[in-house]
Design a protein around this motif. Sequence first.
Motif, PDB file in Angstrom:
ATOM      1  N   ARG A   8       0.813  -1.217   0.000  1.00  0.00           N
ATOM      2  CA  ARG A   8       0.000   0.000   0.000  1.00  0.00           C
ATOM      3  C   ARG A   8       0.846   1.266   0.000  1.00  0.00           C
ATOM      4  O   ARG A   8       0.397   2.314  -0.473  1.00  0.00           O
ATOM      5  CB  ARG A   8      -0.937  -0.001   1.207  1.00  0.00           C
ATOM      6  CG  ARG A   8      -0.239   0.060   2.546  1.00  0.00           C
ATOM      7  CD  ARG A   8      -1.171  -0.293   3.698  1.00  0.00           C
ATOM      8  NE  ARG A   8      -0.507  -0.189   4.984  1.00  0.00           N
ATOM      9  CZ  ARG A   8       0.266  -1.134   5.502  1.00  0.00           C
ATOM     10  NH1 ARG A   8       0.481  -2.250   4.832  1.00  0.00           N
ATOM     11  NH2 ARG A   8       0.835  -0.962   6.681  1.00  0.00           N
ATOM     12  N   TYR A  47      -0.258   4.702  -2.256  1.00  0.00           N
ATOM     13  CA  TYR A  47      -1.248   5.376  -1.419  1.00  0.00           C
ATOM     14  C   TYR A  47      -0.569   6.383  -0.502  1.00  0.00           C
ATOM     15  O   TYR A  47       0.541   6.171  -0.024  1.00  0.00           O
ATOM     16  CB  TYR A  47      -2.026   4.360  -0.589  1.00  0.00           C
ATOM     17  CG  TYR A  47      -2.874   3.442  -1.430  1.00  0.00           C
ATOM     18  CD1 TYR A  47      -4.189   3.764  -1.741  1.00  0.00           C
ATOM     19  CD2 TYR A  47      -2.338   2.262  -1.931  1.00  0.00           C
ATOM     20  CE1 TYR A  47      -4.960   2.925  -2.536  1.00  0.00           C
ATOM     21  CE2 TYR A  47      -3.109   1.424  -2.721  1.00  0.00           C
ATOM     22  CZ  TYR A  47      -4.411   1.759  -3.020  1.00  0.00           C
ATOM     23  OH  TYR A  47      -5.170   0.931  -3.809  1.00  0.00           O
ATOM     24  N   ASN A  99      -5.333   7.599  -3.175  1.00  0.00           N
ATOM     25  CA  ASN A  99      -4.513   7.323  -4.348  1.00  0.00           C
ATOM     26  C   ASN A  99      -4.797   8.372  -5.412  1.00  0.00           C
ATOM     27  O   ASN A  99      -5.824   8.321  -6.081  1.00  0.00           O
ATOM     28  CB  ASN A  99      -4.822   5.927  -4.896  1.00  0.00           C
ATOM     29  CG  ASN A  99      -3.908   5.539  -6.047  1.00  0.00           C
ATOM     30  OD1 ASN A  99      -3.204   6.370  -6.601  1.00  0.00           O
ATOM     31  ND2 ASN A  99      -3.921   4.280  -6.404  1.00  0.00           N
ATOM     32  N   THR A 118     -12.508   0.115  -2.040  1.00  0.00           N
ATOM     33  CA  THR A 118     -12.123   1.374  -2.678  1.00  0.00           C
ATOM     34  C   THR A 118     -13.354   2.138  -3.132  1.00  0.00           C
ATOM     35  O   THR A 118     -14.284   1.559  -3.689  1.00  0.00           O
ATOM     36  CB  THR A 118     -11.206   1.102  -3.885  1.00  0.00           C
ATOM     37  OG1 THR A 118     -10.018   0.447  -3.443  1.00  0.00           O
ATOM     38  CG2 THR A 118     -10.825   2.402  -4.581  1.00  0.00           C
TER      39      THR A 118
END
Length: 207
Positions: free
Chosen positions: A134, A138, A152, A177
């Motif tokens: 991640r 991110y 993101n 998401t």
Amino acid sequence: MRKRHGITAMVATAAALTLLAGCASDASYQARPPQSQQEQQDGASMPNREPAPAESAPDGETTPDHMGMPPQYEPQPLWPASGVVAFPHEIGDGFTGGTDINVNSFFVSSVYTDDNYNLLSVRVADNFYGYNGRDYGYSNLHYVDGVLCGGNGGSSGTEIYSRTCWIIGTDGETWMTSYSADISYEDLSGYLQVVHESLVANAADPS
């Protein structure tokens, strides 16, 4: 649970294209990602993942890398003995879905939508690729109600590509998401926790 400001057609179109690109496969096959013949012989639970030559999978995918941010909860099993994931059909605020499950070499996924064309993509894997990687894509990693979340590509509250939250289990990870600025981190964390609780309950008692 959330404030609505309306989303533009551009956001909805971009979200749909992103989901179609990432979640295309056999929607009727509701099981763990396929295993290679060698993995089946070894009795391993990891799916057959062959990264493209240009790809580099994160190290430590069989165990979670917390990067100094351990979970604020006790991880629970996510997968039932049957290997069949059952997503809940409703997760609140008019979001329904979870019925069509797509199989990817890294995870299985589904989509939730509401009447305002907001989209949520949820994925579950029996590995930790997404969780361990991640930090590559991110930013703004932080806890929301004990759940780790990050963005993101977004530059403001209205210009956002995606927000994602992760929950790890003892045997994999679940992450969700949102592609809409209407969905806050607090909303997303709440929706993911509903899915997670359902997965844990199904893993403990698939009947």
